[in-house]
Motif scaffolding. Sequence first.
Motif, short mmCIF file in Angstrom:
data_model
loop_
_atom_site.label_atom_id
_atom_site.label_comp_id
_atom_site.label_asym_id
_atom_site.label_seq_id
_atom_site.Cartn_x
_atom_site.Cartn_y
_atom_site.Cartn_z
N LYS A 73 0.67 -1.40 -0.07
CA LYS A 73 -0.11 0.02 0.09
C LYS A 73 0.88 1.42 -0.07
CE LYS A 73 -4.31 -1.32 1.83
NZ LYS A 73 -5.38 -1.21 3.02
N ARG A 74 1.93 1.24 0.74
CA ARG A 74 2.85 2.47 0.95
C ARG A 74 3.28 3.04 -0.56
NH1 ARG A 74 7.71 4.37 1.82
NH2 ARG A 74 7.99 6.03 3.38
N GLU A 75 3.92 1.71 -1.14
CA GLU A 75 4.45 1.97 -2.31
C GLU A 75 3.48 2.46 -3.48
OE1 GLU A 75 6.50 -1.49 -4.06
OE2 GLU A 75 7.52 -1.71 -2.09
N THR A 76 2.32 2.08 -3.34
CA THR A 76 1.13 2.58 -4.19
C THR A 76 0.86 3.84 -3.91
OG1 THR A 76 0.49 0.18 -4.29
CG2 THR A 76 -0.97 1.92 -5.09
N LYS A 77 0.69 4.26 -2.66
CA LYS A 77 0.40 5.54 -2.38
C LYS A 77 1.43 6.59 -2.67
CE LYS A 77 -2.34 4.63 1.61
NZ LYS A 77 -2.33 4.84 3.25
N LEU A 78 2.71 6.23 -2.76
CA LEU A 78 3.76 6.97 -3.15
C LEU A 78 3.88 7.27 -4.92
CD1 LEU A 78 6.88 5.74 -1.01
CD2 LEU A 78 5.57 7.90 -0.57
N LYS A 79 3.61 6.14 -5.38
CA LYS A 79 3.50 6.18 -6.73
C LYS A 79 2.28 7.00 -7.51
CE LYS A 79 4.50 4.63 -10.99
NZ LYS A 79 5.78 5.00 -11.54
N ILE A 80 1.15 7.05 -6.68
CA ILE A 80 0.08 7.87 -6.91
C ILE A 80 0.40 9.26 -6.60
CG2 ILE A 80 -2.20 8.38 -6.29
CD1 ILE A 80 -2.74 5.40 -6.03
N ASN A 81 0.85 9.61 -5.63
CA ASN A 81 1.41 10.89 -5.11
C ASN A 81 2.24 11.73 -6.19
OD1 ASN A 81 -0.23 10.90 -2.98
ND2 ASN A 81 1.29 10.39 -1.71
N ALA A 82 3.15 10.75 -6.62
CA ALA A 82 4.21 11.22 -7.59
C ALA A 82 3.59 11.63 -8.92
CB ALA A 82 5.16 10.15 -8.04
N LEU A 83 2.62 10.57 -9.20
CA LEU A 83 1.73 10.83 -10.63
C LEU A 83 0.86 12.42 -10.46
CD1 LEU A 83 0.90 7.08 -11.42
CD2 LEU A 83 2.37 8.54 -12.56
N VAL A 84 0.17 12.35 -9.43
CA VAL A 84 -0.51 13.52 -8.89
C VAL A 84 0.19 14.78 -9.01
CG1 VAL A 84 -1.84 14.60 -7.06
CG2 VAL A 84 -2.35 12.41 -7.72
N ARG A 85 1.55 14.82 -8.62
CA ARG A 85 2.40 16.02 -8.67
C ARG A 85 2.77 16.15 -10.17
NH1 ARG A 85 4.53 13.84 -3.87
NH2 ARG A 85 6.01 12.54 -4.82
N GLU A 86 2.91 15.18 -10.79
CA GLU A 86 3.47 15.40 -12.28
C GLU A 86 2.02 16.04 -13.08
OE1 GLU A 86 4.95 12.14 -14.74
OE2 GLU A 86 6.04 11.43 -12.85
N ILE A 87 0.94 15.68 -12.66
CA ILE A 87 -0.30 16.16 -13.35
C ILE A 87 -0.39 17.70 -13.08
CG2 ILE A 87 -2.54 16.09 -13.43
CD1 ILE A 87 -2.35 12.83 -13.22
N ASP A 88 -0.19 17.96 -11.63
CA ASP A 88 -0.17 19.22 -11.13
C ASP A 88 0.78 20.19 -11.94
OD1 ASP A 88 -2.26 18.87 -9.58
OD2 ASP A 88 -0.97 18.45 -7.49
N GLN A 89 1.87 19.77 -12.03
CA GLN A 89 3.06 20.53 -12.97
C GLN A 89 2.57 20.84 -14.29
OE1 GLN A 89 6.63 18.17 -12.29
NE2 GLN A 89 7.17 19.13 -10.43
N CYS A 90 2.20 19.57 -14.97
CA CYS A 90 1.54 19.79 -16.31
C CYS A 90 0.34 20.90 -16.51
CB CYS A 90 1.16 18.61 -17.02
SG CYS A 90 2.14 17.34 -17.23
#
Length: 96
Positions: A73-90
């Motif tokens: 779960k922790r790895e998935t949450k980190l991956k999702i957070n990283a993807l959300v940050r990338e989307i926010d930057q875009c």
Amino acid sequence: MSNLSEIVDSLENRISKLLNRHEKLKKANAELEEELTILKSKQQQFENEIEAWTEKCNSLKLANSMLGSDQHKRETKLKINALVREIDQCITQLSE
């Protein structure tokens, strides 16, 4: 004179032995180079296999975590957070 003849014969014999040994070493060297080439090829093949299996393993870990596995779960949450940050930057770059 015979002494000189003996020295020349001895030198010829030694040169012949050296040439013979040189040829044997050249053949052994060629065989070793061929074996090295084969082993390098196999090593590259194994490295490619390891990389492919690593990717599959990571994909399976991600899939398991998305299915509700508590283990990742922790790895998935980190991956999702990283993807959300990338989307926010875009989105930020698009709004500028």
